[in-house]
Enzyme design. Structure first.
Site, PDB file in Angstrom:
ATOM      1  N   SER A   1       1.014  -1.227  -0.039  1.00 43.23           N
ATOM      2  CA  SER A   1      -0.067  -0.042  -0.041  1.00 43.23           C
ATOM      3  C   SER A   1       0.813   1.103  -0.067  1.00 43.23           C
ATOM      4  O   SER A   1       2.128   1.381   0.554  1.00 43.23           O
ATOM      5  CB  SER A   1      -1.066  -0.046   1.467  1.00 43.23           C
ATOM      6  OG  SER A   1      -1.846  -1.159   1.042  1.00 43.23           O
TER       7      SER A   1
ATOM      8  N   GLU B   1      -3.388 -13.747   1.783  1.00 41.85           N
ATOM      9  CA  GLU B   1      -3.568 -12.714   2.998  1.00 41.85           C
ATOM     10  C   GLU B   1      -4.782 -12.923   3.637  1.00 41.85           C
ATOM     11  O   GLU B   1      -4.748 -12.872   4.680  1.00 41.85           O
ATOM     12  CB  GLU B   1      -2.993 -11.364   2.416  1.00 41.85           C
ATOM     13  CG  GLU B   1      -3.161 -10.437   3.589  1.00 41.85           C
ATOM     14  CD  GLU B   1      -2.805  -9.134   3.091  1.00 41.85           C
ATOM     15  OE1 GLU B   1      -2.743  -8.208   3.989  1.00 41.85           O
ATOM     16  OE2 GLU B   1      -2.934  -8.626   1.856  1.00 41.85           O
TER      17      GLU B   1
END
Length: 395
Positions: A117, A232
């Protein structure tokens, strides 16, 4: 090689225990021996911590070792390595990369983090702007990452960076392994609403990464990243827990132990959430069974959605149940925790920390789109930027 069955795995486990008695063998030495015996993750290839056995047989080994008092590898501390880095390395790493990284990763000698991110590329991860420029046998990386769990503890990071800005945003991305101790890597804490800083922002300035630490082909980093992201979401939402494990446990215990707090309305809500938590637990079991046949699919996104919703609703109910006590919060001081501990803290911490569950590991809004399009088969949202070069996108 013959695929081991449950009896063979029990025999191998007993051989490991006989050769390395947990009572007299150091923790790291035992874990290394377990990895070398193929009993770390039995479904991995022989020589890489496994025996090419069915994934469903891992509990046979785990139960026998737990009964013998053998140490585990502290999976919560190294969850990013186990749940994200390892399956990506297995799927896309070279033989040299697998040999170098998987053993210390599983043993817990090297902690991993995830540099995905960015401040301008969170929900729309493919819009990332961190640049990697080829210089000879190295890539020089410049950019900023954010919301990086365990960056202050990690030796290695999985990193995606833009290697060709002339291509559309989902192309021209490459995937790397970054040494967090290299010059140019700066980790800064991000203080959260809980008062702690388990997350970080990471600045990359002229960081040199050898091409030998690239995973997958140049420009195909998005494909590699999909493996990481699917794993994830399974690791966050589909973890193996017992009945009344997770967030529902503390609320159920409080309800049983303190009858003076009970009301009819709270009782009805608790029953509904208890059932929801049990449905999610059993669905997670089914999802893990599906993994035996292959890689995780978009179903992991649905599990992660349910995990976030349940945690937030359960923690809200707990605060209401406790009344004035629910408004108390322990020691709101800046610290750098190694682990996120939902069940060992007070209700106020759980209420505040659960707000991040709908953001981390993919926002709920993005996951709803994934479930709609890839699970339910609904029409995709219009995307006008799919064929536009990244450098020409409005930012």
């Amino acid at each position: 090689m013959t695929v081991p069955d449950a009896a063979e795995l029990r025999r191998r486990t007993q051989d490991l225990l006989a050769a390395h008695p947990p009572a007299t063998t150091g923790r790291t030495a035992f874990l290394r021996a377990r990895f070398d015996a193929g009993l770390a993750w039995v479904h991995y290839p022989a020589g890489l911590g496994g025996l090419d056995a069915p994934r469903s047989l891992q509990p046979v080994v785990d139960a026998a070792l737990a009964a013998a008092g053998a140490p585990d590898n502290d999976p919560r501390r190294i969850g990013i390595g186990l749940g994200m880095a390892a399956p990506t390395l297995l799927g896309f790493g070279t033989d040299e990369q697998k040999q170098r990284f998987l053993r210390p990763l599983w043993v817990g000698e090297e902690v991993w983090c995830q540099l995905f991110s960015e401040p301008g590329a969170g929900s729309d991860l493919a819009a990332l702007g961190t640049r990697a420029v080829r210089e000879g046998e190295d890539w020089v990386v410049d950019g900023q990452k954010v919301w990086t769990s365990s960056a202050h503890l990690a030796r290695w990071a999985i990193l995606i960076a833009r290697t060709d800005p002339d291509l559309p945003k989902h192309r021209g991305i490459s995937y790397f392994i970054c040494d967090m101790t290299d010059p140019g890597v700066e980790v800064r804490p991000l203080r959260q609403i809980t008062g702690e800083a388990e997350f970080n922002e990471v600045f990359l300035t002229g960081v040199r990464i050898p091409d030998s630490r690239r995973l997958g082909l140049v420009g195909e980093g998005w494909k590699v990243a999909q493996t990481t992201l699917m794993n994830e979401r399974v690791s966050i939402g589909g973890a193996r827990i017992p009945r009344e494990g997770g967030m529902i446990g503390p609320v159920a215990r409080t309800w049983r132990e303190r009858p003076e707090l009970r009301t009819h309305d709270l009782h009805q809500r608790l029953l509904a959430l208890w059932v929801g938590a049990e449905v999610a637990r059993l669905t997670g079991t089914r999802l893990r069974q599906q993994l035996v046949a292959g890689q995780p699919g978009p179903e992991g996104s649905a599990m992660k959605l349910a995990f976030a919703r349940l945690n937030q609703e359960i923690s809200g109910l707990e605060v209401e149940l406790l009344g004035d006590e629910g408004l108390l919060y322990g020691d709101w001081t800046m610290c750098r925790p190694e682990l996120v501990d939902f069940t060992g803290r007070d209700a106020g911490y759980r209420y505040l920390r659960s707000k991040g569950n709908s953001i981390e590991g993919g926002t709920s809004e993005v996951l709803l789109n994934i479930v709609a399009e890839r699970v339910l088969g609904l029409p995709a949202e219009p995307r006008n930027d799919k064929d536009v070069a990244w450098k020409d996108l409005a930012r």
